[in-house]
Design an enzyme around this catalytic site. Structure first.
Site, short mmCIF file in Angstrom:
data_model
loop_
_atom_site.label_atom_id
_atom_site.label_comp_id
_atom_site.label_asym_id
_atom_site.label_seq_id
_atom_site.Cartn_x
_atom_site.Cartn_y
_atom_site.Cartn_z
N GLY A 72 0.56 -1.32 0.20
CA GLY A 72 0.21 0.23 -0.24
C GLY A 72 0.72 1.25 0.21
CB THR A 73 3.67 2.10 1.89
OG1 THR A 73 3.62 1.75 3.49
CG2 THR A 73 5.23 2.95 1.56
CG ASN A 152 -4.32 4.29 10.21
OD1 ASN A 152 -4.77 5.16 9.43
ND2 ASN A 152 -3.15 3.92 10.66
CD GLN A 180 -6.24 -0.24 8.33
OE1 GLN A 180 -7.06 -1.32 8.10
NE2 GLN A 180 -5.37 -0.05 8.87
CB SER A 200 -2.08 -3.42 1.68
OG SER A 200 -1.18 -3.38 1.99
N GLY A 201 -2.86 -5.77 0.03
CA GLY A 201 -3.54 -7.01 0.41
C GLY A 201 -3.73 -7.96 2.22
CG HIS A 202 -0.55 -6.82 5.19
ND1 HIS A 202 -0.78 -6.28 6.28
CD2 HIS A 202 -0.18 -5.41 4.41
CE1 HIS A 202 -0.85 -5.43 6.48
NE2 HIS A 202 -0.56 -4.26 5.43
CB THR A 238 9.32 -10.51 -12.11
OG1 THR A 238 10.33 -10.18 -13.26
CG2 THR A 238 8.84 -11.45 -12.89
CB CYS A 326 4.88 4.39 25.52
SG CYS A 326 6.39 4.98 26.82
#
Lengths: 400, 326
Positions: A72-73, A152, A180, A200-202, A238, A326
């Site tokens: 996605g980036t 997100n 998202q 994005s696939g994941h 490819t 944090c």
């Protein structure tokens, strides 16, 4: 301890049907889709089929409007850099203060290196875009508007179709980071004013390492990666055939599960949210409660720090995430929380639960059971809790 | 998720001495809710003997912040204020079996709360100078203001010097860019104000290239200066022997002189160094005080080594030893 995964906005489990669809392309069907011989040709045909599956999920007019990327980036970066290069005489970008770092970091870099002037449009306390400021930023100098479809961290949805039409009035290109949103909300790109869309696939039960950029037919475009003629010369390298075929299968499954996502998953989310708000004092929902992804809830807990909550949840088998400083190693709460002006008493204690079609009612029960005790324990430790108002009936968050 | 030691996890999930201490007569409060972590340390100190009879804490913060606070109370109960005052943030981290570098600031918070509580007991005011400007080196919790002050006061012109004076950059050094930017900025201000010659000022890229060249040149000169014949004094040493004509006594005197010159810098950080023995090119030293067990010890050692090599003109190896061994 039964593991409960409620961090689906971070990544999703690859659907077993997706894995099955991919496997032959590691072994028997190993050919290069660009090759003319039979080893390549059959892979090429499968890649084309995957493109059509994705086309359907996006409601795109043509399958060749989809360019595969590695993430996605990469899609976001390609869209932004392409627009700057392809739109002569325009060097301004309009974006929002709550974008994903894939967009925000690049915009800040372009600004710092003097390659673009960037307008960061703010949001209100519910994470809704300041439309007035958006209108004012648009001009003939704007090369690209890039606004996320769904946030997100909070799941808040921007009305991108309408925002795209406003951009068109000034001749600017419109890109949306829909990483998202794809697979969670219905999308129809055909006939819309959206020129480019990243996914994005994941995030939709396909594997990591594959993404896509939709580029509407007739949109000015300059490739990011140059080399071979893959993807009609728009993205050299490819093709990741197994990944692409997995993404295609995932797109097909996402269409099948869209109703489930909008109903059953949403009900699970709502039940989780209501129970938390009822049982735990001094907490509230971050983001727009109405215009929101069906799977996401982001809840701010006052007087506790997010990582401490997450560590306890992890011990109880529950995986969630936090926009807290944090967990990321910085000392500031997330840029999204800051942009929404979440009161400082709660900005560090925001927890995101993001569900998916894999979740069952017991998952939600487990969190509802565990969370009140965790909060009680941590608040007893907190130096600010004793002075806080413990009566939930009197509690009014600053911006609710 | 962070790679926390078992002890950190244990002190987070089962914190000892958590809660309010009703009869506290020394209280230290540091941090703020807006910063993401805050600690209130409460002590019950015997006003005659200054022994800390009890300590409790309340902490708003992440896992390691809570664990560090709890560890601190365990470290100080039973100690006198005089003993407790020398406890460093590294002691807290060591007690917990180490902290991830990004989380060292949690132990710094414990250190600061203790200083604040002791100051409170003595009726003094403790000034928290870490909150002035943005935290630049997260490993050691050093802020921009502190580094800028060190650069200005000491006319620092290299990143290594910044590390020596403030510890900033001594850990992961992911703050390198920001250290460089700050150093270049302050140096150019010093030049403009007439406190620094232009050629001395640090310039990004240029300075570091010159630095590397200078170091390479110095190394070459050292190598050239070392005579070829092997000395019977150092049969197994892989390093070249001391230059001919230098007696052991003379060598020891030079080493002592060099350590003497370094001592003020070591003392500034609460440490010290003592010469124990010289065996050929191996110089045995005993690092004392804050130098001991400090993660900067290796930096200190290489600093002393460099100084000795420069002074004696021969390669020297510093071997840290415990003094009671001799």
């Amino acid at each position: 301890m039964r593991p409960v995964y409620l961090d689906n906005n971070a990544t999703t489990r690859v659907d077993p049907a997706v894995v099955e669809a991919m496997l032959p392309f590691f072994t028997e069907q190993f050919g290069n889709p660009s090759s003319i011989h039979s080893f390549g040709a059959s892979v090429g045909a499968s890649v084309k089929k995957a493109r059509q599956q994705l086309q359907q999920l996006l409601g795109a007019e043509h399958d060749h409007e989809i360019i595969y990327t590695a993430s996605g980036t990469e899609a976001d970066n390609t869209a932004i850099l392409s627009a700057l290069e392809a739109m002569p005489g325009r060097d301004e970008i309009v974006t929002s203060a709550v974008e994903h770092p894939a967009v925000l970091s690049l915009c800040q870099h372009l600004e710092k290196t003097g390659r673009a002037k960037v307008h960061y449009i703010g949001v209100d306390s519910l994470g809704r875009l300041d439309i007035e400021a958006y209108r004012n930023a648009l001009s003939e100098k704007v090369a690209l508007v890039t606004l996320m479809w769904a946030n997100n961290e909070t799941g808040t949805l921007f009305p991108v179709e309408g925002l795209a039409e406003l951009a068109k009035e000034h001749g600017a290109l419109f890109h949306t980071d829909a990483v998202q949103a794809v697979g969670k909300v219905p999308i129809v790109l055909k006939g819309s004013a959206i020129d480019m869309l990243s996914l994005s696939g994941h995030k939709l039960h396909a594997p990591k390492g594959v993404g896509a950029l939709y580029v509407k037919r007739g949109t000015r475009f300059k490739p990011l990666l140059r080399g071979g003629h893959q993807e009609r010369g728009r993205r050299a390298g490819t093709e990741n055939a197994p990944g692409i075929i997995g993404l295609g299968k995932a797109a097909e499954l996402a269409i099948e599960h869209m109703v489930d996502e909008q109903t059953r998953v949403k009900e699970l989310r709502d039940r989780l949210e209501k129970a938390i708000l009822q049982r735990i004092p001094n907490c509230f929902v971050n983001g727009d409660p109405r215009e929101r992804l069906p799977n996401t809830t982001n809840i701010a807990f006052e007087y506790v720090e997010g990582e401490a909550i997450l560590l306890h949840l992890t011990r109880q088998g529950v995986a969630a995430s936090s926009g807290s400083a944090c967990t990321s190693g910085s000392l500031e709460p997330s840029h999204v929380m800051r942009a929404m002006n979440v009161p400082f008493t709660a900005a560090h204690g925001s927890i995101r639960f993001s569900l998916s079609r894999d979740n069952v009612p017991e998952d939600v029960d487990q969190v509802i059971e565990a969370l009140p005790k965790i909060l009680e324990k941590l608040r007893e430790l907190s130096p600010f809790w004793a002075g806080a108002n413990k009566d939930p009936n009197d509690f009014k968050p600053v911006y609710a | 998720m962070w790679d926390y030691s078992e002890k950190v996890k244990d002190y987070f999930f089962n914190p000892k001495n958590a809660g309010v201490l009703g009869e506290a007569n020394a209280v230290g409060e540091v941090g703020a809710i807006s910063c993401g972590d805050a600690l209130k340390l409460m002590l019950k100190v015997d006003s005659e003997t200054e022994v800390i009879h009890d300590a409790r804490f309340q902490t708003f913060g992440c896992g390691s912040a809570i664990a560090s606070s709890s560890a601190l109370t365990e470290l100080i109960i039973g100690k006198t204020l005089g003993e407790a005052v020398s406890i460093t943030n590294q002691d807290i981290a060591d007690f917990l079996g180490g902290l991830p570098p990004e989380k060292m600031h949690c132990s710094v918070m414990g250190y600061e709360a203790l200083q604040a509580a002791i100051a409170n007991f003595r009726g003094e005011e403790w000034r928290d100078d870490h909150e002035e400007r943005a935290l630049l080196c997260k490993c050691f919790g050093v802020d921009e203001g502190m580094i800028e002050r060190a650069i200005r006061m000491n006319k620092l012109t290299s990143i290594e010097q910044i590390t020596d004076y403030t510890k900033a950059g001594g850990g992961c050094l992911t703050c390198f860019d920001r250290l460089e930017d700050l150093l270049a900025k302050v140096n150019s201000e010093l030049v403009a104000e007439g406190f620094l010659a232009e050629h001395e000022a640090y310039r990004i890229g240029v300075a570091s290239a010159a630095d590397i060249k200078a170091k390479a040149k110095a190394r070459k000169e050292t190598e050239d200066a070392a005579p070829a014949p092997a000395s019977p004094l150092a049969p197994t040493s892989p390093l070249p022997p001391p230059s001919a004509g230098m007696t052991n006594l003379k060598k020891i005197r030079l080493i002592e002189e060099a350590i003497e010159e370094l001592r003020p810098y070591l003392k500034k950080d609460g440490g010290d160094c003592e010469l124990v023995d010289v065996d050929g090119n191996n110089v045995m030293v005993n690092l004392k005080g804050a130098c001991m067990g400090c993660q900067m010890a290796s930096v200190t050692i290489s600093g002393i080594q460099e100084r000795l090599i420069a002074k004696l003109g021969v390669p020297i190896r510093i071997v840290p030893v415990k003094s009671n061994a001799h």
